[in-house]
Design a protein around this motif. Structure first.
Motif, mmCIF file in Angstrom:
data_model
loop_
_atom_site.group_PDB
_atom_site.id
_atom_site.type_symbol
_atom_site.label_atom_id
_atom_site.label_comp_id
_atom_site.label_asym_id
_atom_site.label_seq_id
_atom_site.Cartn_x
_atom_site.Cartn_y
_atom_site.Cartn_z
ATOM 1 N N GLU A 1 35.113 50.400 37.919
ATOM 2 C CA GLU A 1 36.021 49.385 38.575
ATOM 3 C C GLU A 1 37.530 49.472 38.002
ATOM 4 O O GLU A 1 37.939 49.918 37.085
ATOM 5 C CB GLU A 1 35.635 47.979 38.044
ATOM 6 N N PRO A 2 38.455 49.139 39.040
ATOM 7 C CA PRO A 2 39.755 49.277 38.774
ATOM 8 C C PRO A 2 40.154 48.433 37.586
ATOM 9 O O PRO A 2 39.619 47.501 37.231
ATOM 10 C CB PRO A 2 40.469 48.652 39.938
ATOM 11 N N VAL A 3 41.057 49.109 36.890
ATOM 12 C CA VAL A 3 41.824 48.497 35.570
ATOM 13 C C VAL A 3 43.201 47.905 35.972
ATOM 14 O O VAL A 3 43.975 48.815 36.520
ATOM 15 C CB VAL A 3 41.672 49.721 34.472
ATOM 16 N N ARG A 4 43.479 46.795 35.169
ATOM 17 C CA ARG A 4 44.866 46.252 35.424
ATOM 18 C C ARG A 4 45.222 45.960 33.963
ATOM 19 O O ARG A 4 44.493 45.666 33.097
ATOM 20 C CB ARG A 4 44.769 45.199 36.388
ATOM 21 N N CYS B 1 49.348 39.635 27.165
ATOM 22 C CA CYS B 1 49.022 40.405 26.048
ATOM 23 C C CYS B 1 49.040 41.751 26.219
ATOM 24 O O CYS B 1 49.167 42.617 25.185
ATOM 25 C CB CYS B 1 47.406 40.133 25.702
ATOM 26 N N ARG B 2 49.301 42.068 27.597
ATOM 27 C CA ARG B 2 49.600 43.774 27.678
ATOM 28 C C ARG B 2 48.496 44.442 27.500
ATOM 29 O O ARG B 2 48.531 45.826 27.220
ATOM 30 C CB ARG B 2 50.827 44.003 27.074
ATOM 31 N N THR B 3 47.105 44.224 27.453
ATOM 32 C CA THR B 3 45.922 45.005 27.324
ATOM 33 C C THR B 3 45.452 45.013 28.628
ATOM 34 O O THR B 3 45.535 44.341 29.595
ATOM 35 C CB THR B 3 44.984 44.281 26.417
ATOM 36 N N ARG B 4 44.709 46.382 28.929
ATOM 37 C CA ARG B 4 44.081 46.652 30.066
ATOM 38 C C ARG B 4 42.676 46.249 30.179
ATOM 39 O O ARG B 4 42.016 46.071 29.265
ATOM 40 C CB ARG B 4 44.111 48.327 29.891
ATOM 41 N N ALA B 5 42.220 45.698 31.313
ATOM 42 C CA ALA B 5 40.999 45.063 31.371
ATOM 43 C C ALA B 5 40.498 45.486 32.944
ATOM 44 O O ALA B 5 41.365 45.685 33.786
ATOM 45 C CB ALA B 5 40.992 43.696 31.118
ATOM 46 N N ASP B 6 39.326 45.340 32.860
ATOM 47 C CA ASP B 6 38.551 45.191 34.356
ATOM 48 C C ASP B 6 39.437 44.247 35.181
ATOM 49 O O ASP B 6 39.607 43.206 34.933
ATOM 50 C CB ASP B 6 37.225 45.099 34.422
ATOM 51 N N ARG B 7 39.550 44.667 36.501
ATOM 52 C CA ARG B 7 40.231 43.724 37.481
ATOM 53 C C ARG B 7 39.491 42.476 37.683
ATOM 54 O O ARG B 7 39.925 41.507 37.792
ATOM 55 C CB ARG B 7 40.271 44.395 38.853
ATOM 56 N N SER B 8 38.121 42.397 37.476
ATOM 57 C CA SER B 8 37.177 41.266 37.972
ATOM 58 C C SER B 8 37.511 40.353 36.575
ATOM 59 O O SER B 8 37.181 39.025 36.931
ATOM 60 C CB SER B 8 35.650 41.555 37.701
#
Length: 86
Positions: free
Chosen positions: A2-5, A10-17
């Protein structure tokens, strides 16, 4: 995979969903649940802490490249409702 944004709060990366896509419409920040509205989007965790961090850091103005005042009331209500429902 899944794409990550990156959350603008908080500036942390997470799955787009797991993030909300936010767009500007008539100087108002609105949630784009289908991620299909036109224009530049920013991503935010649906948590009040991330929303408050983004406001404190003035991250929305930078993310949308807007120099004027953005109305965040509708977004704040959406985040608070999401927290209550989720």
């Amino acid at each position: 995979m899944e794409p990550v944004r990156t959350c603008v709060g908080c500036r942390t990366r997470a799955d787009r969903s797991s993030l909300l896509r936010i767009v500007v419409q008539d100087s108002k920040l609105v949630v784009d649940p289908t991620a299909t509205l036109p224009g530049r989007g920013a991503w935010l965790h649906p948590q009040i802490q991330c929303y408050q961090l983004a406001v404190k850091r003035r991250a929305f103005g930078r993310a949308f490249r807007e120099s004027g005042k953005l109305d965040t009331a509708a977004l704040e209500n959406s985040v608070r409702e999401n927290r209550l429902n989720g």
